[in-house]
Write an enzyme that holds these catalytic residues in place. Sequence first.
Site, PDB file in Angstrom:
ATOM      1  N   GLY A  82     -29.912   7.335 -34.182  1.00 37.85           N
ATOM      2  CA  GLY A  82     -31.079   8.079 -34.636  1.00 37.85           C
ATOM      3  C   GLY A  82     -32.370   7.727 -33.932  1.00 37.85           C
ATOM      4  N   ASN A 136     -33.812   9.452 -31.634  1.00 37.66           N
ATOM      5  CA  ASN A 136     -34.612  10.686 -31.589  1.00 37.66           C
ATOM      6  C   ASN A 136     -35.204  10.991 -32.954  1.00 37.66           C
ATOM      7  OD1 ASN A 136     -34.720  12.286 -28.972  1.00 37.66           O
ATOM      8  ND2 ASN A 136     -32.608  11.592 -28.998  1.00 37.66           N
ATOM      9  N   LEU A 178     -21.383  23.303 -35.676  1.00 38.94           N
ATOM     10  CA  LEU A 178     -21.685  23.991 -36.931  1.00 38.94           C
ATOM     11  C   LEU A 178     -20.982  25.341 -36.948  1.00 38.94           C
ATOM     12  CD1 LEU A 178     -25.508  23.267 -36.946  1.00 38.94           C
ATOM     13  CD2 LEU A 178     -23.694  21.899 -37.971  1.00 38.94           C
ATOM     14  N   HIS A 182     -30.449  18.054 -26.155  1.00 36.17           N
ATOM     15  CA  HIS A 182     -29.242  17.829 -25.356  1.00 36.17           C
ATOM     16  C   HIS A 182     -29.645  17.054 -24.109  1.00 36.17           C
ATOM     17  CE1 HIS A 182     -25.285  18.611 -23.648  1.00 36.17           C
ATOM     18  NE2 HIS A 182     -25.891  18.959 -22.529  1.00 36.17           N
TER      19      HIS A 182
HETATM   20  C1  GRF Z   1     -29.098  11.253 -27.175  1.00 35.82           C
HETATM   21  O1  GRF Z   1     -28.812  11.134 -25.808  1.00 35.82           O
HETATM   22  C2  GRF Z   1     -29.257  12.722 -27.505  1.00 35.82           C
HETATM   23  O2  GRF Z   1     -29.733  13.478 -26.417  1.00 35.82           O
HETATM   24  C3  GRF Z   1     -27.869  13.133 -27.830  1.00 35.82           C
HETATM   25  O3  GRF Z   1     -27.377  12.062 -28.594  1.00 35.82           O
HETATM   26  C4  GRF Z   1     -27.864  10.839 -27.999  1.00 35.82           C
HETATM   27  C5  GRF Z   1     -28.135   9.826 -29.077  1.00 35.82           C
HETATM   28  O4  GRF Z   1     -29.331  10.091 -29.678  1.00 35.82           O
HETATM   29  N1  GRF Z   1     -27.872  14.376 -28.523  1.00 35.82           N
HETATM   30  P1  GRF Z   1     -29.976   9.196 -30.873  1.00 35.82           P
HETATM   31  O5  GRF Z   1     -30.336   7.849 -30.294  1.00 35.82           O
HETATM   32  O6  GRF Z   1     -28.917   9.065 -31.954  1.00 35.82           O
HETATM   33  O7  GRF Z   1     -31.159   9.993 -31.281  1.00 35.82           O
END
Ligand code: GRF
Length: 202
Positions: A11, A13, A92, A108
């Site tokens: 998580g 992001n 989904l 992405h």
């Molecule tokens: C990231 O590279 C994101 O682009 C992809 O999942 C990876 C992990 O993201 N969708 P996070 O650290 O769990 O946000």
Amino acid sequence: KRAVVFISGGGSNMMALVAAAKAADYPAEIVGVIADKADAGGLAKAAAEGIPSFAFVRKDYASKEAHEEAIFAALDRLSPDILCLAGYMRLLSGVFIQRYEGRMINIHPSLLPLFPGLHTHQRAIDAGMRIAGCTVHFVTEGMDEGPVIGQAAVPILSGDSAESLAARVLTVEHQLYPQALRLLAESKVKMEGGKAVSTDAA
Ligand code: GRF
């Protein structure tokens, strides 16, 4: 605007969105976090931030539909305006996408339309690319192919591994995602006719 973030892992992001949303002028608040794994590291981080966080584990449900119904019930209580998929590693159903199309976005780790799917960094390196990056797009029925809201690029350096490149891309993901969510929350971008359209909203 009320945003719910979907995660499967650490998580980072999601935490970038949480941090951005703390600014007084940020047009969205993160009102919930939903994971498909009970041990997703991001759940503890969200809970520590006082954000309602829930795990809906697929194997606890008899069908994909039942799994999604449980998620819909939680979403009805959270009443989000926007859904942000952030490292959510689950496709989904069409029902889900239709329910939120135009107000559900995803990040992405490639410059779409290049490298949809998995292992994007290794594929970019193997293809001899000199740049890589990430894309925030509206979620549509096809995987990783919805209208693009924003992108950020980074160089691929000689000697890069998938890991070193992933780390460089992740850094710009954390800048791009909050910017993209701001645009959507401020209605400066919307999905229209299958395209991401900039509006001249005041
Ligand atoms: C990231 O590279 C994101 O682009 C992809 O999942 C990876 C992990 O993201 N969708 P996070 O650290 O769990 O946000």
